[in-house]
Write an enzyme that holds these catalytic residues in place. Structure first.
Site, PDB file in Angstrom:
ATOM      1  N   LYS A   1       0.833  -1.206   0.000  1.00 21.53           N
ATOM      2  CA  LYS A   1       0.000   0.000   0.000  1.00 21.53           C
ATOM      3  C   LYS A   1       0.869   1.258   0.000  1.00 21.53           C
ATOM      4  CE  LYS A   1      -1.802   2.147   3.445  1.00 21.53           C
ATOM      5  NZ  LYS A   1      -2.529   2.572   4.655  1.00 21.53           N
TER       6      LYS A   1
ATOM      7  N   ASP B   1      -6.721   0.637   1.160  1.00 15.64           N
ATOM      8  CA  ASP B   1      -6.758   0.778   2.612  1.00 15.64           C
ATOM      9  C   ASP B   1      -8.110   0.280   3.106  1.00 15.64           C
ATOM     10  OD1 ASP B   1      -8.555   2.728   1.896  1.00 15.64           O
ATOM     11  OD2 ASP B   1      -7.536   4.356   2.968  1.00 15.64           O
TER      12      ASP B   1
END
Length: 226
Positions: free
Chosen positions: A136, A154
């Protein structure tokens, strides 16, 4: 050259109707959040990398409140590489898991100096290899600092992808792969930021504002919270 941050499509099929809903979702997001961008405040790729590492299990608001003093004291990787975790802790104490993050930042800065001359590399694998970073983080840094098309998943992006019937996956990597299959590559960065904004402003984790949601007419899970 950076390695494309793509995942091979998962074996599981997309949810029924996902390919029809995706353009509808994109149209609404473009109407509601035409200027969607990261809410993390940064001036350089290094500041973005640090802020993204700090944002894990923390709010952007708390990160933005802490980083001005942090970046004043340590404006680049060379400066931070000379710091010990104990030097960084007081500056990020308001952020969750600050002790572990201070250790990661000190180690991260040293590796940037040792391996990359103090610069944040425009390379997916190199960013993932940094302490405190991950897939991420690499997607966020590459997309926002270097304009590389990526979708960082997320909690907001994952939640909305499932609620909107765009993915049935729980693994962030697999959700990312599903979203990449559904949206044009040139809109990946926008989709990431716009979904986050919609998750923060309308499709809350608890008590989503379904009556006030512009996607309620085609959301397959309207009124269902999980």
């Amino acid at each position: 050259m950076t390695r494309p941050p793509f995942r091979r499509a998962p074996a599981a099929p997309l949810p029924r109707g996902a390919r029809t809903r995706a353009p509808q979702v994109l149209a609404v997001l473009e109407t509601l959040y035409p200027d969607a961008r990261t809410e993390l405040e940064f001036r350089t790729p290094f500041e973005l990398l640090v802020a993204t590492v700090l944002s894990a299990q923390a709010t952007d608001v708390s990160v933005n409140a802490a980083t001005p003093a942090l970046f004043e004291a340590y404006p680049d990787a060379h400066a931070m590489s000379r710091a010990e975790p104990e030097d960084l802790e007081p500056l990020i104490r308001r952020i969750g898991l600050y002790r572990a993050k201070a250790r990661n930042l000190a180690a991260l800065a040293r590796l940037l100096v040792e391996r990359h001359g103090g610069e944040v590399p425009n390379d997916f694998d190199a960013v993932v290899a940094l302490p405190g970073a991950g897939r991420k983080t690499a997607n966020v840094v590459l997309s926002n600092a270097y304009g590389y098309p990526a979708i960082a998943v997320d909690t907001h992006v994952g939640r909305l992808a499932r609620r909107l019937g765009l993915s049935a996956q729980t693994s962030p990597d697999k959700v990312e792969a599903d979203l990449q299959r559904l949206f044009p590559r040139e809109r990946w960065i926008f989709v990431h930021h716009a979904l986050i904004l919609h998750g923060r402003r309308v499709c809350f984790a608890r008590g989503p504002n379904c009556p006030g949601c512009a996607m309620r007419s085609f959301c397959p899970r309207v009124g269902v919270e999980p």
